[in-house]
Design a protein around this motif. Structure first.
Motif, PDB file in Angstrom:
ATOM      1  N   ILE A   9       0.860  -1.185   0.000  1.00  0.00           N
ATOM      2  CA  ILE A   9       0.000   0.000   0.000  1.00  0.00           C
ATOM      3  C   ILE A   9       0.889   1.226   0.000  1.00  0.00           C
ATOM      4  N   SER A  10       0.569   2.184  -0.869  1.00  0.00           N
ATOM      5  CA  SER A  10       1.340   3.420  -0.925  1.00  0.00           C
ATOM      6  C   SER A  10       0.384   4.605  -0.960  1.00  0.00           C
ATOM      7  N   LEU A  11       0.476   5.484   0.031  1.00  0.00           N
ATOM      8  CA  LEU A  11      -0.333   6.704   0.099  1.00  0.00           C
ATOM      9  C   LEU A  11       0.570   7.900  -0.116  1.00  0.00           C
ATOM     10  N   ASN A  12       0.262   8.717  -1.145  1.00  0.00           N
ATOM     11  CA  ASN A  12       1.023   9.930  -1.430  1.00  0.00           C
ATOM     12  C   ASN A  12       0.100  11.132  -1.352  1.00  0.00           C
ATOM     13  N   LYS A  15       4.477  10.678   2.254  1.00  0.00           N
ATOM     14  CA  LYS A  15       4.274   9.331   1.731  1.00  0.00           C
ATOM     15  C   LYS A  15       4.252   8.333   2.869  1.00  0.00           C
ATOM     16  N   VAL A  16       3.236   7.478   2.849  1.00  0.00           N
ATOM     17  CA  VAL A  16       3.146   6.368   3.794  1.00  0.00           C
ATOM     18  C   VAL A  16       3.180   5.075   2.987  1.00  0.00           C
ATOM     19  N   SER A  17       4.119   4.187   3.315  1.00  0.00           N
ATOM     20  CA  SER A  17       4.272   2.920   2.595  1.00  0.00           C
ATOM     21  C   SER A  17       4.104   1.752   3.553  1.00  0.00           C
ATOM     22  N   LEU A  18       3.323   0.762   3.133  1.00  0.00           N
ATOM     23  CA  LEU A  18       3.126  -0.461   3.900  1.00  0.00           C
ATOM     24  C   LEU A  18       3.444  -1.651   3.003  1.00  0.00           C
ATOM     25  N   GLU A  19       4.099  -2.649   3.546  1.00  0.00           N
ATOM     26  CA  GLU A  19       4.394  -3.853   2.773  1.00  0.00           C
ATOM     27  C   GLU A  19       4.293  -5.078   3.671  1.00  0.00           C
ATOM     28  N   SER A  20       3.622  -6.109   3.151  1.00  0.00           N
ATOM     29  CA  SER A  20       3.457  -7.351   3.901  1.00  0.00           C
ATOM     30  C   SER A  20       3.732  -8.535   2.985  1.00  0.00           C
ATOM     31  N   THR A  21       4.561  -9.464   3.465  1.00  0.00           N
ATOM     32  CA  THR A  21       4.783 -10.738   2.780  1.00  0.00           C
ATOM     33  C   THR A  21       4.612 -11.851   3.815  1.00  0.00           C
ATOM     34  N   ILE A  55      -4.424  13.619  -3.361  1.00  0.00           N
ATOM     35  CA  ILE A  55      -4.214  12.363  -2.645  1.00  0.00           C
ATOM     36  C   ILE A  55      -4.138  11.229  -3.669  1.00  0.00           C
ATOM     37  N   ASP A  56      -3.133  10.381  -3.539  1.00  0.00           N
ATOM     38  CA  ASP A  56      -2.976   9.206  -4.394  1.00  0.00           C
ATOM     39  C   ASP A  56      -2.762   7.987  -3.514  1.00  0.00           C
ATOM     40  N   LEU A  57      -3.494   6.930  -3.806  1.00  0.00           N
ATOM     41  CA  LEU A  57      -3.385   5.689  -3.052  1.00  0.00           C
ATOM     42  C   LEU A  57      -3.287   4.530  -4.025  1.00  0.00           C
ATOM     43  N   GLN A  58      -2.335   3.662  -3.798  1.00  0.00           N
ATOM     44  CA  GLN A  58      -2.162   2.497  -4.673  1.00  0.00           C
ATOM     45  C   GLN A  58      -1.985   1.244  -3.831  1.00  0.00           C
ATOM     46  N   ALA A  59      -2.660   0.184  -4.251  1.00  0.00           N
ATOM     47  CA  ALA A  59      -2.507  -1.130  -3.622  1.00  0.00           C
ATOM     48  C   ALA A  59      -2.073  -2.123  -4.694  1.00  0.00           C
ATOM     49  N   THR A  60      -1.075  -2.928  -4.373  1.00  0.00           N
ATOM     50  CA  THR A  60      -0.539  -3.890  -5.338  1.00  0.00           C
ATOM     51  C   THR A  60      -0.343  -5.244  -4.678  1.00  0.00           C
TER      52      THR A  60
END
Length: 452
Positions: A118-121, A131-137, A195-200
């Motif tokens: 998840i990336s919030l810009n 920018k807030v970045s979240l990553e989970s594996t 505001i931009d939000l992306q989920a991958t």
């Protein structure tokens, strides 16, 4: 009960999200969250605890609120539920501490894994970016907060007020039929610019699904690309004068949603893609519309004008299902669904009570699909001739609505709506694998309504 993650109907089996309060009682000593907490706080594991083959490794040993929440979430077996509460915590932190922040926890894994990011810009009115970045594996969880410049107290407060909206957006994007960007759309326009939000979701080096959201004073957009298909919604907020009141907007929204359902049934759309399309449309078109009304409206339209127009902002939208070759004996017969719809409004004010308004709506459907020969028959296509009794249909259809309104010296001079539908339906009939009939049927329908 296990649930299928929204990020796609064919992706990962996700366990229910663990809430913080559920951790109030001490779990077993072997719980990975207990091990992670001990390492994060700089303590040592109890001597009676069995040896950990691969202990979690923290970037920074700390007991701050975000690290504590990550400790709990890291114990979840689902890479999606590990973001529970983290988005809100990140923006809430900016309200009290504007400095950059970075934390991660991981343990050695086994090569390529599925990753959820998840990336919030957010761009502020003074061009500073946050920018807030979240990553989970399967083996790691990471969070980072970065700002390109100093934040004022007012800016920090504006960001922290988006905490719940950010978390709701994250939660909604894991079930794309329940998208929720309403909180992000209520941002402070005087302090925040966009505001931009992306989920991958990524499997190794391959992006399995992506979702993107954007909002500023003039536009909004959402896009999704995944195994089931693609969805794109783009909204133009520049013609604010054409936006109606709540009742008019609801009527316009209901009319479009009914139109989408009818197109989905007519063209045999994928249910998941259609649900995402409708959810995104409702969010982008309907949610937070009044928040943009701070702009000066160039023209004050009458109640008559609003009654004739849709009451909704202009937009362009599309959904496309991933093609499926469902008949193994005829791979060239591909099930497809593609739908585009748009609205464009033009307002010209010539002064002295003279003005003209036009609103054009266009929809195009292109679909092909298989159907059984009768309503009570089942369709189970395989390599046997006995299964090859079906219709293969292709539908191509255009629908256009054109509304025109004009005033002379403040008096209504003309108002009308012209609607037309044209298209062609091709039907191939197969019996025991043999083509027995081919029918091509064009159709056209035109209506015009005058308003007085």
């Amino acid at each position: 009960m296990a649930t299928i993650s929204s990020v796609s109907s064919s992706l990962i089996l996700a366990s229910p999200v663990r809430k913080v309060q559920e951790q109030s009682t001490a779990p077993a000593a072997t719980d990975p969250s207990i091990q992670a907490a001990a390492v994060a706080a700089g303590g040592s594991l109890p001597s009676m605890q069995p040896p950990v083959i691969s202990p979690p490794v923290w970037k920074t040993r700390s007991s701050d609120p975000i690290t504590s929440l990550m400790t709990i979430n890291y114990g979840s077996p689902s890479i999606f539920s590990r973001f529970d509460g983290l988005g809100a915590a990140a923006l809430q932190r900016l309200g009290t501490d504007p400095g950059n922040f970075s934390q991660s926890v991981s343990r050695s894994g086994s090569g390529a894994q599925t990753a959820y990011r998840i990336s919030l810009n957010i761009t502020l009115a003074d061009s500073v970016t946050v920018k807030v970045s979240l990553e989970s594996t399967g083996d790691s969880l990471a969070l980072e907060i970065k700002s390109s410049g100093k934040l004022s107290v007012a800016e920090r407060n504006a960001l922290s007020r988006l905490a719940d909206g950010f978390q709701n957006a994250i939660d909604g994007m894991t079930d794309a039929s329940k998208l929720d960007f309403s909180g992000l759309l209520q941002y402070d326009h005087s302090l925040l610019s966009s505001i931009d939000l992306q989920a991958t979701v990524q499997n190794g080096s391959v992006a399995v699904q992506t979702q993107s959201f954007h909002a500023d004073d003039k536009t909004r957009s959402f896009s999704s690309d995944g195994p089931d298909g693609k969805v794109n919604i783009a909204v133009d907020l520049r013609q604010l004068a054409a936006i109606g009141n709540a009742q008019q907007r609801k009527a316009g929204m209901d009319a479009y949603l009914k139109q989408f359902d009818e197109a989905g049934v007519h063209g045999h759309a994928n249910a998941g893609t259609l649900a995402t399309f409708k959810a995104a449309f409702k969010q982008m078109i309907g949610a937070g519309t009044t928040a943009t009304a701070f702009s000066t409206r160039p023209v004050n339209l009458s109640e008559t004008d609003h009654a004739i127009l849709t009451g909704l902002p202009d937009f362009s939208a599309s959904m496309t299902d991933t093609p499926v070759a469902s008949n193994p004996m005829r791979q060239n017969e591909v099930d497809t669904f593609a739908y585009q719809v748009s609205q464009d409004t033009g307002i010209n004010d010539y002064g002295h009570g003279n003005r003209s308004i036009s609103q054009k709506q266009h929809a195009h459907l292109e679909a092909s699909f298989h159907e059984p020969l009768s309503a009570d028959a089942s369709l189970a296509l395989d390599n046997s001739k006995q299964s090859q009794n079906y219709y293969f249909k292709h539908v191509s259809e255009d629908s256009i609505s054109d509304t025109e309104i004009s005033y002379n010296n403040g008096m209504l001079a003309h108002a009308s709506t012209t609607q037309s539908t044209t298209g062609t339906t091709l039907v191939l009939k197969y019996v025991m694998g043999m083509l027995t009939e081919e029918t091509r049927t064009p159709f056209a329908n035109n209506t015009k309504k005058e308003y007085k």
